[in-house]
Design a protein around this motif. Structure first.
Motif, PDB file in Angstrom:
ATOM      1  N   ARG A  98      46.641  31.991  31.439  1.00  0.00           N
ATOM      2  CA  ARG A  98      45.705  33.084  31.672  1.00  0.00           C
ATOM      3  C   ARG A  98      45.618  33.425  33.158  1.00  0.00           C
ATOM      4  O   ARG A  98      45.239  34.531  33.519  1.00  0.00           O
TER       5      ARG A  98
ATOM      6  N   GLU B  20      41.212  40.707  31.716  1.00  0.00           N
ATOM      7  CA  GLU B  20      41.032  39.288  31.424  1.00  0.00           C
ATOM      8  C   GLU B  20      40.658  38.530  32.699  1.00  0.00           C
ATOM      9  O   GLU B  20      39.868  37.589  32.669  1.00  0.00           O
TER      10      GLU B  20
ATOM     11  N   GLU C  78      36.497  36.538  28.605  1.00  0.00           N
ATOM     12  CA  GLU C  78      36.324  36.876  27.183  1.00  0.00           C
ATOM     13  C   GLU C  78      34.941  37.455  26.898  1.00  0.00           C
ATOM     14  O   GLU C  78      34.483  37.451  25.759  1.00  0.00           O
ATOM     15  N   SER C  79      34.270  37.953  27.921  1.00  0.00           N
ATOM     16  CA  SER C  79      32.914  38.466  27.745  1.00  0.00           C
ATOM     17  C   SER C  79      32.913  39.822  27.038  1.00  0.00           C
ATOM     18  O   SER C  79      33.947  40.476  26.889  1.00  0.00           O
TER      19      SER C  79
ATOM     20  N   ARG D 106      34.418  42.924  28.780  1.00  0.00           N
ATOM     21  CA  ARG D 106      35.842  43.225  28.695  1.00  0.00           C
ATOM     22  C   ARG D 106      36.126  44.234  27.586  1.00  0.00           C
ATOM     23  O   ARG D 106      36.898  45.172  27.760  1.00  0.00           O
TER      24      ARG D 106
ATOM     25  N   THR E  92      42.120  27.237  31.865  1.00  0.00           N
ATOM     26  CA  THR E  92      42.637  28.389  31.137  1.00  0.00           C
ATOM     27  C   THR E  92      44.027  28.115  30.608  1.00  0.00           C
ATOM     28  O   THR E  92      44.384  28.514  29.508  1.00  0.00           O
TER      29      THR E  92
ATOM     30  N   GLU F 191      45.740  27.302  21.799  1.00  0.00           N
ATOM     31  CA  GLU F 191      45.803  28.419  20.864  1.00  0.00           C
ATOM     32  C   GLU F 191      47.188  28.525  20.256  1.00  0.00           C
ATOM     33  O   GLU F 191      47.357  28.783  19.064  1.00  0.00           O
TER      34      GLU F 191
END
Length: 230
Positions: free
Chosen positions: A71, A79, A84-85, A88, A186, A193
């Protein structure tokens, strides 16, 4: 500057056979740009050489190792700004509405803040507006340039050049805050993931057929940004 931005967008996108085949056309576009000095061209030269010297698979592996697994090197500039708020998501909607208002429509599976798409979009704008648009995410460009320099990546030159084209230095405090974020956390979260997702083998969504490269470099009007031009 319009053709220059389109050339940089192509170079910053996922490496494709079409871009590799037409890398000399992209080089000619850069060489013909009167706004670039010899120092500016030297920033991009290592990346151009890599397209000439490396196999396509090697270019793609290098690209994925840089931009798809961390990230801290994400090519989606919101980003870096919003994480990830919820902000965004709203920023993404606002940017997408700007694209539509200017007659540009996304026809590829990418978000509006993907930097190659953003560069192609602003290349459609009047020259008087381009620098202002470039300057808005300039602190993200500066952070990416420094992180790529640390990795001795040829892609760093693109971001150094974008900062120069913006016409003003990015806010030093904003750059410092971006660089101060915990990169290790990050990077680990991205790897986690990936572990949860099944592996599938498909044609990369970034491909552009050879017939479309020259058209995109030479186009004088507004573009429709897509992954496959038909």
């Amino acid at each position: 500057m319009k053709r220059l931005l389109r050339a940089l967008a192509l170079l910053l996108d996922y490496p494709s056979e079409s871009v590799k085949t037409h890398i000399n056309d992209i080089r000619e576009t850069l060489d013909s740009e009167q706004t670039l000095s010899s120092i500016d061209r030297a920033m991009i030269a290592p990346l151009l050489r890599s397209y000439l010297q490396q196999e396509l698979l090697s270019l793609q592996v290098d690209y994925s190792d840089l931009f798809d697994s961390s990230r801290a090197l994400s090519l989606h500039f919101f980003e870096h700004i919003h994480g990830e708020s919820r902000e965004r998501g709203q920023a993404m909607l606002n940017l997408g509405e700007e694209y539509i208002a200017h007659g540009c429509f996304l026809q590829r599976d990418e978000l509006p803040d993907y930097i190659p798409i953003f560069l192609e979009f602003i290349s459609c704008l009047p020259e008087t507006e381009i620098r202002d648009w470039l300057s808005q995410p300039a602190h993200v460009f500066a952070a990416l340039a420094q992180r790529l320099d640390e990795r001795q990546s040829a892609y760093a030159g693109i971001f150094h050049l974008l900062i120069k084209l913006a016409g003003k230095q990015p806010d030093a405090q904003a750059v410092k805050e971006l660089l101060a974020r915990n990169q290790q956390a990050t990077e680990t979260s991205v790897e986690e993931e990936w572990e949860e997702k099944p592996i599938t083998f498909t044609t990369p969504q970034h491909q552009v057929p050879p017939s479309g490269i020259i058209a995109r470099l030479k186009a004088a009007g507004k573009l429709i940004m897509s992954s496959s031009e038909t």
